[in-house]
Design a protein around this motif. Structure first.
Motif, PDB file in Angstrom:
ATOM      1  N   TYR A  21       1.923   8.384  10.164  1.00  0.00           N
ATOM      2  CA  TYR A  21       2.208   6.919  10.224  1.00  0.00           C
ATOM      3  C   TYR A  21       2.019   5.846   9.913  1.00  0.00           C
ATOM      4  N   LEU A  22       2.501   4.478   9.447  1.00  0.00           N
ATOM      5  CA  LEU A  22       2.155   3.095   8.466  1.00  0.00           C
ATOM      6  C   LEU A  22       2.535   2.277   9.777  1.00  0.00           C
ATOM      7  N   ALA A  23       1.083   1.247   9.958  1.00  0.00           N
ATOM      8  CA  ALA A  23       1.382   0.268  11.071  1.00  0.00           C
ATOM      9  C   ALA A  23       1.673  -0.857  10.153  1.00  0.00           C
ATOM     10  N   GLY A  24       2.529  -1.480  11.456  1.00  0.00           N
ATOM     11  CA  GLY A  24       3.197  -2.225  11.519  1.00  0.00           C
ATOM     12  C   GLY A  24       2.902  -3.255  10.092  1.00  0.00           C
ATOM     13  N   GLN A  25       4.110  -3.184   9.190  1.00  0.00           N
ATOM     14  CA  GLN A  25       3.277  -3.843   8.023  1.00  0.00           C
ATOM     15  C   GLN A  25       3.872  -5.459   8.584  1.00  0.00           C
ATOM     16  N   VAL A  26       3.441  -7.130   7.347  1.00  0.00           N
ATOM     17  CA  VAL A  26       3.672  -7.792   7.825  1.00  0.00           C
ATOM     18  C   VAL A  26       3.968  -8.189   6.489  1.00  0.00           C
TER      19      VAL A  26
END
Length: 121
Positions: A21-26
């Motif tokens: 699960y990849l956290a939100g990338q900005v």
């Protein structure tokens, strides 16, 4: 705007034994600074490249896009940026996605954030 079937994929099939699960990338650059201020396409491109650093495009099972004040023009710009990232990586991003409009993101200047679920062998 492109027809939805060209930019929106509804079903993804994956194989593997580990779910990531990849956290939100900005749109952070390597120093943690905002890249692409006031440019949705540039931020979408950087978000997509940041996600690809953790998994290949083929590993991605689903993607959620958060966009500040989402409208048709911003959606088009997001697709342009995502496609530029895909061209850079020599891949296609075809996983199912959900787009959600938000009032703001965690820091001023961020226009899009992308989180993903990947399945790895």
């Amino acid at each position: 705007m492109q027809r939805p079937e060209h930019v929106h994929h509804r079903v993804g099939v994956t194989q593997g034994s580990r779910t990531v699960y990849l956290a939100g990338q900005v749109s952070w650059d390597t120093e943690g600074n905002l890249a692409g201020r006031d440019d949705v396409a540039a931020q979408a491109e950087k978000c997509s490249l940041n996600i690809a650093a953790g998994a290949t495009a083929a590993d991605l099972a689903t993607v959620t896009v958060y966009s500040v004040d989402l409208d048709e023009a911003k959606a088009e710009q997001f697709v342009i940026g995502r496609d530029r990232a895909a061209a850079t990586l020599g891949v296609e991003f075809q996983q199912p996605s959900t787009w959600i409009e938000v009032a703001s993101l965690a820091a001023p200047g961020y226009l899009v954030e992308v989180e993903a679920v990947a399945v790895l062998p």
